[in-house]
Enzyme design. Structure first.
Site, PDB file in Angstrom:
ATOM      1  CB  CYS A 126      -0.782   0.103   1.281  1.00  0.00           C
ATOM      2  SG  CYS A 126       0.117   0.136   2.875  1.00  0.00           S
ATOM      3  CB  CYS A 143       1.229   5.117   7.153  1.00  0.00           C
ATOM      4  SG  CYS A 143      -0.008   5.376   6.101  1.00  0.00           S
ATOM      5  CG  HIS A 159      -1.477  -4.728  14.960  1.00  0.00           C
ATOM      6  ND1 HIS A 159      -0.868  -3.696  14.636  1.00  0.00           N
ATOM      7  CD2 HIS A 159      -1.722  -5.351  13.886  1.00  0.00           C
ATOM      8  CE1 HIS A 159      -0.804  -3.880  13.343  1.00  0.00           C
ATOM      9  NE2 HIS A 159      -0.959  -5.043  12.776  1.00  0.00           N
ATOM     10  CD  GLU A 203      -2.451   0.770  12.580  1.00  0.00           C
ATOM     11  OE1 GLU A 203      -2.285   0.250  11.648  1.00  0.00           O
ATOM     12  OE2 GLU A 203      -3.630   1.446  13.154  1.00  0.00           O
ATOM     13  CB  THR A 217      -4.670   1.456   9.401  1.00  0.00           C
ATOM     14  OG1 THR A 217      -3.673   0.888   9.587  1.00  0.00           O
ATOM     15  CG2 THR A 217      -4.591   3.227   9.826  1.00  0.00           C
ATOM     16  CB  SER A 257      -2.651  -8.757  11.241  1.00  0.00           C
ATOM     17  OG  SER A 257      -2.862  -7.318  10.886  1.00  0.00           O
ATOM     18  CG  ASN A 258      -2.252  -6.901   5.494  1.00  0.00           C
ATOM     19  OD1 ASN A 258      -2.204  -7.100   4.212  1.00  0.00           O
ATOM     20  ND2 ASN A 258      -1.107  -6.454   5.815  1.00  0.00           N
TER      21      ASN A 258
HETATM   22 FE1  F3S Z   1      -0.894   1.204   4.459  1.00  0.00          FE
HETATM   23 FE2  F3S Z   1      -1.014   3.460   5.657  1.00  0.00          FE
HETATM   24 FE3  F3S Z   1      -3.214   2.225   5.075  1.00  0.00          FE
HETATM   25  S1  F3S Z   1       0.237   1.674   5.913  1.00  0.00           S
HETATM   26  S2  F3S Z   1      -2.626   0.069   4.955  1.00  0.00           S
HETATM   27  S3  F3S Z   1      -1.791   2.973   3.541  1.00  0.00           S
HETATM   28  S4  F3S Z   1      -2.678   3.297   6.673  1.00  0.00           S
END
Ligand code: F3S
Length: 289
Positions: free
Chosen positions: A12, A104, A132, A134, A172, A229-230
């Site tokens: 991402c 991010c 986690h 984050e 997120t 995890s995603n």
């Molecule tokens: Fe990636 Fe930032 Fe979204 S790390 S998943 S663009 S919050």
């Protein structure tokens, strides 16, 4: 047989930005300068982390470890896209490191909300997975009590103090539908909540696209690290739509025997999967089946 690659498979924006930051730092570092560090693995992908290690990037896994590095060797520490607690940034600077923040911007936004809302006296509710990185980092920007809710079931059980004002945010990468369910439960219970949906759009788009693709194909391949995890969530979503869903880290894990009847194979990948791995898998499936 046709192979369809999901449009939003792989890195991402935030992860790409963090990884690029590390490579830029490697490029610009002079030989006589102290080494480059990342605070934790820059992403949940063993292949990328190994490559960085070969290029001399060290992973610091804790402040204690950072403190053990001889002073002369304390160079730049890059904060990964997940972010860190405020105290970690401050401590690294106090130890003499240069901090390059590759958090991010969407995660940073959550830190800002948590900082602001808690400064106004609200307690913070983070809808996400306990433990986690984050979530733990986000927690570290609050001045007040924080609560973590990981599921609608937990939302049903939790109780808050009377008149406790709550600011609700989400991890997120949390499932958007589950986040909505949790919020609905808290609202129904009559709590004083102000809610900011901070589920990242990249996750939503990737999940929706994966669900749609998995529903169309005979076999679905989800590529991503074991600790991501995603990626696990993508796998769960795809598995609901397509029984023949496989989770692999790299091409080496792919031991597929596809029956003749298979017409369509779908591929998606978690946020920390580099493009070259996705391409390798895609090409292999195209050529061999
Ligand atoms: Fe990636 Fe930032 Fe979204 S790390 S998943 S663009 S919050």
């Amino acid at each position: 047989m046709e192979v369809i690659l999901a449009e939003h498979a792989g890195f991402c924006f935030g992860v790409q930005r963090a990884v690029d930051t590390v490579y830029e730092q490697i490029e610009s570092r002079r030989e006589d300068e102290p080494p480059i560090y990342t605070y934790g693995s820059i992403i949940h992908n063993e292949v990328v982390v190994d490559d960085l290690q070969r290029r001399g990037v060290h992973v610091l896994s804790s402040l204690a470890e950072a403190g053990q590095v001889p002073e002369k060797k304390r160079g730049t520490v890059i904060i990964r896209s997940h972010g860190v607690e405020r105290s970690v940034c401050e401590s690294l600077k106090a130890l003499g490191y240069q901090v390059t923040d590759a958090t991010c911007p969407f995660v940073k936004r959550i830190h800002d909300i948590v900082e602001r809302e808690s400064a106004e006296g609200k307690s913070i509710v983070i809808v996400g997975d306990k433990g986690h990185p984050e979530v733990e980092a986000t927690r570290g920007w609050s001045y007040t009590e924080t609560y973590i809710i990981g599921s609608p079931e937990e939302a049903e059980k939790i109780t808050f103090k009377e008149n406790e004002a709550l600011a609700v945010v989400s991890q997120t990468t949390f499932n958007y539908k589950k986040f909505q369910d949790v919020v609905e439960i808290l609202e129904k219970k009559g709590y004083n909540v102000s809610v900011v949906n901070t589920v990242c759009n990249a996750t939503e788009v990737r999940q929706t696209e994966a669900r749609e693709l998995a529903a169309r194909v005979d076999v679905m391949i989800v590529i991503g690290g074991n600790h991501s995890s995603n990626t696990r969530k993508l796998y769960e979503i795809c598995r609901q739509e397509c029984e023949e869903t496989y989770h692999i880290r790299t091409l080496a894990d792919l031991h597929l025997k596809l029956p003749e009847t298979v017409r369509l194979v779908g591929i998606t990948a978690g946020a920390s999967t580099p493009n070259n791995i996705i391409e390798e898998v895609q090409n292999y499936v195209r050529i061999n089946f």
